[in-house]
Design an enzyme around this catalytic site. Structure first.
Site, short mmCIF file in Angstrom:
data_model
loop_
_atom_site.label_atom_id
_atom_site.label_comp_id
_atom_site.label_asym_id
_atom_site.label_seq_id
_atom_site.Cartn_x
_atom_site.Cartn_y
_atom_site.Cartn_z
CG ASP A 1 -1.88 -1.19 1.20
OD1 ASP A 1 -2.20 -1.69 0.10
OD2 ASP A 1 -2.28 -1.63 2.29
CE LYS B 1 2.50 -2.57 -4.25
NZ LYS B 1 2.15 -2.15 -2.87
N GLY C 1 -4.43 -4.62 -3.71
CA GLY C 1 -5.46 -3.62 -3.96
C GLY C 1 -4.73 -2.37 -4.40
CG HIS C 2 -1.98 -2.42 -6.93
ND1 HIS C 2 -1.06 -2.98 -7.77
CD2 HIS C 2 -1.68 -2.91 -5.69
CE1 HIS C 2 -0.25 -3.77 -7.07
NE2 HIS C 2 -0.62 -3.75 -5.82
CD GLN D 1 0.81 -8.96 -2.37
OE1 GLN D 1 1.45 -9.61 -3.19
NE2 GLN D 1 -0.44 -8.64 -2.58
P1 GDP Z 1 -0.76 0.13 -3.60
O1 GDP Z 1 -1.34 -1.12 -3.06
O2 GDP Z 1 0.71 0.25 -3.31
O3 GDP Z 1 -1.06 0.38 -5.04
O4 GDP Z 1 -1.44 1.31 -2.76
P2 GDP Z 1 -3.01 1.42 -2.36
O5 GDP Z 1 -3.78 1.82 -3.55
O6 GDP Z 1 -3.46 0.23 -1.62
O7 GDP Z 1 -2.95 2.57 -1.28
C1 GDP Z 1 -2.46 3.83 -1.58
C2 GDP Z 1 -3.57 4.88 -1.33
O8 GDP Z 1 -2.99 6.16 -1.25
C3 GDP Z 1 -4.56 4.96 -2.47
O9 GDP Z 1 -5.81 5.35 -1.96
C4 GDP Z 1 -3.96 6.03 -3.37
O10 GDP Z 1 -4.92 6.68 -4.19
C5 GDP Z 1 -3.40 6.97 -2.35
N1 GDP Z 1 -2.20 7.70 -2.74
C6 GDP Z 1 -1.15 7.29 -3.53
N2 GDP Z 1 -0.18 8.22 -3.56
C7 GDP Z 1 -0.61 9.23 -2.76
C8 GDP Z 1 -0.03 10.49 -2.36
O11 GDP Z 1 1.08 10.87 -2.72
N3 GDP Z 1 -0.80 11.25 -1.51
C9 GDP Z 1 -2.02 10.87 -1.06
N4 GDP Z 1 -2.68 11.69 -0.24
N5 GDP Z 1 -2.57 9.70 -1.42
C10 GDP Z 1 -1.88 8.90 -2.25
P1 IMO Z 2 -0.82 -4.32 -2.13
O1 IMO Z 2 -0.38 -4.92 -3.42
C1 IMO Z 2 -0.78 -4.57 2.24
C2 IMO Z 2 -0.79 -8.60 3.96
C3 IMO Z 2 -2.04 -9.08 4.70
C4 IMO Z 2 -1.41 -10.01 5.70
C5 IMO Z 2 -0.28 -10.66 4.90
C6 IMO Z 2 -0.64 -12.01 4.30
O2 IMO Z 2 -2.13 -3.63 -2.21
O3 IMO Z 2 0.26 -3.47 -1.54
P2 IMO Z 2 -2.15 -12.77 2.26
O4 IMO Z 2 -3.62 -12.59 2.03
O5 IMO Z 2 -1.29 -12.21 1.20
O6 IMO Z 2 -1.79 -14.20 2.60
O7 IMO Z 2 -1.86 -11.93 3.61
O8 IMO Z 2 0.04 -9.75 3.88
N1 IMO Z 2 -1.05 -8.13 2.58
C7 IMO Z 2 -1.00 -6.85 2.22
N2 IMO Z 2 -0.80 -5.73 2.94
N3 IMO Z 2 -0.90 -4.50 0.90
C8 IMO Z 2 -1.08 -5.61 0.16
O9 IMO Z 2 -1.09 -5.60 -1.19
C9 IMO Z 2 -1.16 -6.86 0.82
N4 IMO Z 2 -1.34 -8.13 0.39
C10 IMO Z 2 -1.25 -8.90 1.49
O10 IMO Z 2 -2.69 -7.99 5.32
O11 IMO Z 2 -0.83 -9.29 6.76
MG MG Z 3 -2.87 -1.77 -1.80
#
Ligand code: GDP
Ligand code: IMO
Ligand code: MG
Length: 459
Positions: A12, A15, A39-40, A232
């Site tokens: 998170d 990416k 979850g991207h 991840q």
């Molecule tokens: P990922 O799993 O690495 O793709 O990240 P996620 O989408 O799970 O979580 C990142 C969250 O932060 C999302 O809601 C993005 O829209 C948001 N986000 C990404 N970059 C930034 C940033 O520079 N500032 C803010 N405020 N939000 C961001």
């Molecule tokens: P993205 O790609 C954050 C965490 C879960 C748990 C551990 C194992 O959005 O960054 P799993 O279901 O993979 O066996 O869970 O890894 N986890 C993540 N945490 N971002 C993710 O993906 C994750 N995918 C798995 O919360 O601790």
């Molecule tokens: Mg994510």
């Protein structure tokens, strides 16, 4: 050339947004590990796209590949494609025949195993998507691969071998009656055969399956740019993370070679970009030496310690950053940036550049802290130790930076790096110096335009 996007922390880090930012210049965006536990988020023109399995390049109309290192749940895949189609996109997704299939019983087993572990406070806090059980079957040489869905005889043979074993595991080891489950068909060979054979026919009819290695090699030979979208993050990598509080795959840069069938030489000739969140979040259990506050059920020792003295600050950052799981909606644990974690991550991945996100979320704080090093048994550590027990005993030694003010971040993004408030630049330069990698981009908001681009790796 290739550009590999890797999460440097616990997932998170933003990416999806960086893949979207740089993806314009890519022809193909490939995932190399994980499945629908990811979850991207991509925010474009006010529309928010949440992607679990379809590579984030879909938002820009790029070809998406799910490499052999991925675990693919066809139910999620087709649902996600439909959702994107409803939003007016036409995702072109290819799936490696060598990728493993998440079957319904894998999700059931994920849930049961977490329940059993939780009796002794040992649960990982998985996403419940069946990721671990599917990789277990891959390593156990009893998995079903995407290519097997295309051949009815092979599919039936594989299911007839594995399903009775899973049924016995649930009934005889865990003492759960399959008929009492919400989805007893998850353990029924005929029902599984029918559903997954249909998925195979659909994959074949839509020409979606590929030999990922050959497909990507051809694309490279054609002069195309391939972007690898890590899911991840490094600290939940099964080898380099904090085992057992990890996912079951290799999000680290080496995974891009193994998980797609391209040579490590090819990956190394390209760029490897570490995505860093300007603070820290964690979903699930395990230590977190720079944690502020805590989340019930996830933070170890929460029952004795409660939510901690810095809970107010943790809540502030969680709310400002919208730090709730994209997949599960769970509140994320929050902490200060952790340098020993990042130094480990930089060593494992060999970052050629960094994208530091969420600088805007910290704006308005008087001061911003960073765990600069750890103290463990009277010794100072620069990088996180290999065992989770030791890591759990590490005390962070903090450095304090002056905070920066809230500004019009869209204007900053338009103007460029020098428009970033000075104190925030000092913070960014500290990160870059410590990790010996240049800053390529700075995220100042969730949208595509809310990023300060310093360097475009594809140019
Ligand atoms: P990922 O799993 O690495 O793709 O990240 P996620 O989408 O799970 O979580 C990142 C969250 O932060 C999302 O809601 C993005 O829209 C948001 N986000 C990404 N970059 C930034 C940033 O520079 N500032 C803010 N405020 N939000 C961001
Ligand atoms: P993205 O790609 C954050 C965490 C879960 C748990 C551990 C194992 O959005 O960054 P799993 O279901 O993979 O066996 O869970 O890894 N986890 C993540 N945490 N971002 C993710 O993906 C994750 N995918 C798995 O919360 O601790
Ligand atoms: Mg994510």
């Amino acid at each position: 050339m290739t550009v590999t996007i890797v999460g440097s922390q616990l997932g998170d880090e933003g990416k999806g947004g960086v893949v979207d930012l740089y993806g314009d210049a890519a022809d193909v965006v490939a995932r190399y590990q994980g499945g629908d536990n990811a979850g991207h988020t991509v925010v474009h023109d006010g529309e928010k796209y949440k992607l679990s399995l379809v590579p984030s390049g879909a938002v820009r109309g790029k070809v998406g590949v799910l490499g052999n290192g991925c675990v693919v749940n066809p139910r999620t895949l087709f649902d996600e494609i439909s959702t994107l189609e409803e939003k007016g996109l036409s995702p072109d997704v290819r799936v490696a025949e060598r990728a493993h299939v998440i079957l319904p019983f894998h999700r059931v087993l994920d849930g049961i195993e977490e329940d059993v572990k939780s009796e002794d406070d040992q649960e990982v806090g998985t996403t419940g998507r069946g990721i671990g059980p599917t990789y277990e079957d891959k390593a156990g040489r009893r998995g079903v691969r995407v290519g097997d869905l295309l051949d009815p005889d092979v599919l039936r043979e594989r299911l007839e071998y594995v399903v009775p074993q899973k049924r016995a595991l649930v009934e005889d080891v865990y003492g759960v009656d399959v008929e009492d489950l919400e989805d007893p068909d998850a353990f029924d060979v005929d029902a599984l055969f029918e559903e997954f054979h249909d998925f195979g026919e659909r994959l074949a009819a839509e020409d979606m399956t590929v030999n990922a290695s050959a497909f990507l090699t051809d694309a490279m030979a054609d002069g195309q740019t391939v972007m690898f979208e890590g899911a991840q993050g490094t600290i939940i990598d099964i080898d380099h993370g904090n085992y057992p509080y990890v996912t079951s795959s290799n999000p680290t840069a080496g995974g891009a070679a193994v998980g797609t069938g391209l040579s490590p030489n090819v990956i190394a000739e390209g760029e490897i970009i570490g995505i860093v969140k300007a603070y820290l979040t964690r979903v699930g259990s395990g230590p977190l030496p720079t944690e502020l506050g805590g989340v019930e059920g996830d933070t170890p020792g929460y029952d004795e310690q409660g939510d901690g003295e810095n809970e107010e600050l943790a809540t502030y950052i969680r709310e400002e950053g919208g730090e709730y799981g994209t997949v599960t909606g769970r509140p994320r644990r929050v902490g200060w940036l952790d340098m020993p974690m990042l130094r480990h991550s930089a060593r494992v991945n060999g970052f050629t550049g960094l994208a530091v996100n969420h600088i805007d979320v910290l704006a308005g704080l008087d001061e911003v802290k960073v765990g600069h090093s750890y103290e463990l048994d009277g010794e100072e550590l620069e990088a996180m130790p290999p065992t989770t027990e030791e890591w759990g005993r590490c005390e962070a030694t903090f450095r304090t930076f002056d905070g920066w003010e809230e500004v019009d971040w869209s204007a900053v993004a338009a103007e460029g790096y020098d428009a970033i408030p000075e104190n925030a630049r000092t913070y960014l330069e500290y990160i870059s110096d410590e990790l010996e990698a240049p800053i390529y981009a700075v995220g100042v908001g969730p949208g595509r335009e809310e990023t300060v681009v310093v360097e475009n790796p594809t140019e």
